[in-house]
Each structure stands twice: as structure tokens, then as C-alpha cells.
Scaffold this active site. Structure first.
Site, PDB file in Angstrom:
ATOM      1  N   HIS A 156       9.523 -26.084  -1.360  1.00  0.00           N
ATOM      2  CA  HIS A 156       8.983 -27.228  -2.088  1.00  0.00           C
ATOM      3  C   HIS A 156       7.811 -26.817  -2.969  1.00  0.00           C
ATOM      4  O   HIS A 156       7.055 -27.654  -3.443  1.00  0.00           O
ATOM      5  CB  HIS A 156       8.578 -28.325  -1.099  1.00  0.00           C
ATOM      6  CG  HIS A 156       9.729 -28.786  -0.269  1.00  0.00           C
ATOM      7  ND1 HIS A 156      10.449 -29.923  -0.534  1.00  0.00           N
ATOM      8  CD2 HIS A 156      10.339 -28.209   0.804  1.00  0.00           C
ATOM      9  CE1 HIS A 156      11.434 -30.047   0.340  1.00  0.00           C
ATOM     10  NE2 HIS A 156      11.388 -29.009   1.171  1.00  0.00           N
ATOM     11  N   LYS A 158     -13.522   0.481  -3.069  1.00  0.00           N
ATOM     12  CA  LYS A 158     -14.519   0.643  -1.996  1.00  0.00           C
ATOM     13  C   LYS A 158     -15.720   1.433  -2.533  1.00  0.00           C
ATOM     14  O   LYS A 158     -16.868   1.096  -2.277  1.00  0.00           O
ATOM     15  CB  LYS A 158     -13.922   1.427  -0.821  1.00  0.00           C
ATOM     16  CG  LYS A 158     -13.153   0.603   0.199  1.00  0.00           C
ATOM     17  CD  LYS A 158     -12.729   1.499   1.363  1.00  0.00           C
ATOM     18  CE  LYS A 158     -11.827   0.807   2.358  1.00  0.00           C
ATOM     19  NZ  LYS A 158     -11.294   1.699   3.383  1.00  0.00           N
ATOM     20  N   GLU A 182       0.826  -1.219   0.000  1.00  0.00           N
ATOM     21  CA  GLU A 182       0.000   0.000   0.000  1.00  0.00           C
ATOM     22  C   GLU A 182       0.859   1.267   0.000  1.00  0.00           C
ATOM     23  O   GLU A 182       0.421   2.318  -0.432  1.00  0.00           O
ATOM     24  CB  GLU A 182      -0.938   0.016   1.218  1.00  0.00           C
ATOM     25  CG  GLU A 182      -2.137  -0.899   1.046  1.00  0.00           C
ATOM     26  CD  GLU A 182      -3.233  -0.683   2.098  1.00  0.00           C
ATOM     27  OE1 GLU A 182      -2.985   0.010   3.097  1.00  0.00           O
ATOM     28  OE2 GLU A 182      -4.332  -1.226   1.911  1.00  0.00           O
TER      29      GLU A 182
END
Ligand code: PA5
Length: 396
Positions: A286, A388, A265
């Protein structure tokens, strides 16, 4: 104690061109100003608030079975990071600490509402704006459940609100109901707020020593953080677009989540920035390990290790497990360097409050500096606001 090793894996580079820029950034940070209060620990938390946090968390620890923290992004990640890092693997905290408001999962909320039915519950809702969708929905449901479970008097000790000092719906609720409350300082953004009441109250409820956490932050050697910020910027300019926060102790899983938010951010703006990812090693050797060794070399790593004397001997290899883990950390860094994946190594001598406080401050300084070096505002998040707004419009 925090030790850095940036030299071993970094080829000869000329950092002199950064001298002037870093000088200017230091002046900016020292002068303070908009959204810079996190840089001064005294502005993160007052002595008076600290005393109030300790007293309240002590009371909650004596009484509660369940402590629900409602918040998202910077309003929960710092607390979750420190609590996860310092809690045992197999013994539940008392009170048990759970988080809500971090997703829109109906199933999670259904199960949580049921889970809290027979438990002595306290709630800490944390939102600077008081308007964020996920915590608002979670708080609405959990608050209703709390109203069913407890009398008005009981609620006055069980609902704790951490929010903006002046604005927002949660501030209004505090005024109406007089619930215990804390402030998110006006000039501190969510992802820089772990050393304010946002992080300190939940961390203290978990029984973690917040004085040591703050002391570690205060004693951080920030010159190392500036150096790290310069190295990241240099690597980025050489085409390293991805930074893996690689750790060798699974308890650091949420610390890496906090780092992803802090750097993501802070820097990801104007079509610019390093993409932060995480590797939980040796597990991820892995899975992602194959990519690091032979895939597109757009990655560099910032490795966090714990260099301490181990207690548990592996008879198979006649060495302590800690030593084997450290051998893995170092040899993986060498192997990755052969594949052009550089590693910045950061070592602490123990996973404790003091060292985590130092790491928090170290990374906050490095992230903000990284933002300035990219010429972006380190403290806004217009991208978060953009989605938003679209969701809110659709929900109207
Ligand atoms: O870093 C930030 O400012 C954000 O990630 C916020 O912490 C997050 O969006 C939550 O916001 P609020 O505390 O207003 O609910």
C-alpha cells in the site's frame, strides 16, 4: 526446511557462462583464507566457547531484568534479526533486551540511562575494532552508569565484552578488569559474524536455541545459494539495479535489515552493485507496491515466505489467514512479473531457529559469491571507513 522457486518467474536464461566462475568461487571458499572463516561453522565458534555462552546466558536469564547490547552494523544486526524473528509480538522477553550504540540520538541515551536506573542490568558491548563512534559513546555513558549502580565485584559479572582477540581498547579493558569476554574471530567481518559469539550470546540470552541455529546453518544446501547468486548477477546485468527483500511476516523486519547490510556492504563498491531495499508486505503493497507495479522497472524481488498450515480462520473469507497470506505472496509475484519485476521465491516451513540458521548461511554464501562475481572484495567496507575518518577528524 528451505525451498526455493527461482524457475517460475524467471524467463529462459542461459546460466552456462557462469559454470567456470562458480567453480573457481567454490574452490576459493573451500580453501579458506583472508576473512573466509565464516564459511566454516567450526571456525565461527568452538565447542568450548559455545558451552561458555550457554552457561553465561543461563545465569543472566535467571538474574537480569535488563540486558543491554551495545553495537552497530554487523555487531548488532544479526542478533537483532534473530531475536525479533523469534520473540512474541506482545510479551516482553525476560530479561528485556534493548540495543544501544546504533545512533547518535541524545534523547535515546537519556531515556535509556534513566530506564536502567531501577533495573537489574547486564551489558554486552560488541565491537570488533573497539573504536566505532556510536557504540564507544554509548558504552562510555552506560559503563559510567553501571559503575554508579554496582560494586567492582558486581561489574565483573555484569559487563561482558565481545571484541577482537588481540587488539583494541576493549581488549585492553578486558586485560585490566578481567570482565567476561568473547572473541570476534580475526578472519570474520562484522556482517558475517552472526554465528559467532557476536550474535550467539545475545540470541542465547533471549532464550533462543543456538544449537538449532547452528545446525540449520550446517545443513544448508549451498547449491541453491550459488544458483540464487547467478540469478541476481544475471538480473543486474540486464539493468535490474535494485533488489527488494520482500517478506510477508513482520517479524522478519530486522532480518531484512541484516540482509540490507550483508548485501549492501559486500557488493556496493567501485560504483557497482545492486541496491538492497526491503518491503514489509502486505503493509508496503500500500506504499511501495504502486512503484513496483507501474514505476521504473529497475527492481527485482527476493521474496521470503513462510509456508505453513495456519490455525486462525477468517470467517469472512472462509480460509486460514496463513493461506490468505500465501495467496497474496504468490499473486503479487505474478502481478509484479507482468510489470517486468521478477521474484526469486524462498520459502521456509516455519519461523524457527533451524530455518533461520539455514537462511543466514544461504544468504552469506550468496552475498560473498555476488561480490566475487562483481570482482569486488566482498569482505571490506572502505566506504564506511571513509566517512568514519572525516567525522573523527572533525571531532578531534
Ligand atoms: O560489517 C562490518 O564489518 C561493519 O558493518 C561493522 O560490523 C561495523 O562497522 C561495526 O564495527 P565494529 O564491530 O568494529 O564496531
Amino acid at each position: 526446511m528451505l525451498k526455493t522457486d527461482f524457475s517460475t518467474y524467471i524467463k529462459n536464461k542461459n546460466y552456462q557462462s557462469y559454470e567456470e566462475k562458480i567453480k573457481d568461487i567454490k574452490i576459493k571458499l573451500n580453501n579458506g583464507g583472508e576473512m573466509l572463516d565464516w564459511y566454516d561453522i567450526d571456525k565461527c565458534i568452538t565447542e568450548e566457547e559455545l558451552t561458555k555462552i550457554k552457561k553465561l546466558s543461563n545465569d543472566i536469564r535467571k538474574d537480569a531484568e535488563l540486558f543491554i547490547i551495545i553495537g552497530i552494523g554487523g555487531s548488532f544486526l544479526g542478533a537483532k534479526a534473530i531475536i525479533t524473528a523469534l520473540s512474541p509480538y506482545f510479551i516482553k522477553n525476560k530479561p528485556e533486551i534493548v540495543f544501544a550504540g546504533t545512533s547518535l540520538s541524545e534523547q535515546y541515551l537519556i531515556e535509556l540511562l534513566k530506564y536502567m536506573e531501577n533495573k537489574n542490568t547486564y551489558v554486552n558491548v560488541i565491537s570488533k575494532s573497539g573504536t566505532t563512534l556510536e557504540p564507544s559513546i554509548a558504552f562510555d555513558l552506560i559503563y559510567k552508569k553501571m559503575q554508579e549502580k554496582y560494586s567492582t565485584d558486581e561489574l565483573q559479572k555484569r559487563i561482558i565484552i565481545t571484541t577482537d582477540p588481540l587488539k583494541g581498547s576493549l581488549r585492553e579493558l578486558i586485560k585490566q578488569k578481567n570482565y567476561p569476554s568473547f572473541v570476534v574471530p580475526e578472519q570474520i567481518g562484522g556482517r558475517y559474524s552472526v554465528l559467532t559469539a557476536v550474535g550467539l550470546l545475545p540470541i542465547s540470552v533471549a532464550g533462543i536455541d543456538i544449537d538449532q541455529l547452528l545446525l540449520g546453518a550446517r545443513n544448508c544446501n549451498i547449491d541453491q545459494a550459488f544458483k540464487y547468486a547467478i540469478i541476481r548477477d544475471t538480473l543486474y546485468n540486464e539493468g535490474k539495479l535494485v533488489e527488494s527483500f520482500t517478506f510477508y511476516e513482520p517479524k522478519l523486519e530486522y532480518f531484512a535489515e541484516w540482509l540490507k547490510q550483508l548485501f549492501g556492504e559486500t557488493q556496493g563498491k567501485n560504483k557497482n552493485g545492486i541496491l538492497p531495499i526491503a518491503s514489509n508486505n502486505t503493509r508496503d503493497l500500500h506504499s511501495l507496491g504502486q512503484f513496483y507495479q507501474e514505476g521504473n522497472p529497475i527492481i527485482f524481488e527476493t521474496v521470503i515466505g513462510i509456508e505453513k498450515k495456519g490455525n486462525l480462520k477468517c470467517s469472512l473469507l472462509k480460509k486460514n489467514i496463513e493461506d490468505i497470506n500465501m495467496i497474496a505472496l504468490k499473486q503479487v509475484a505474478f502481478a509484479h512479473l507482468d510489470a517486468d519485476i521478477e521474484s526469486n521465491i524462498i520459502l521456509i516451513d516455519e519461523l524457527n531457529e533451524y530455518n533461520l540458521g539455514t537462511l543466514i548461511y544461504f544468504f552469506e554464501v550468496a552475498a560473498a559469491t555476488g561480490g566475487y562475481l562483481l570482482n569486488v572484495n566482498p569482505f571490506n567496507q572502505p566506504g564506511v571507513t571513509a566517512y568514519k575518518k572525516l567525522i573523527e577528524k572533525e571531532l578531534e
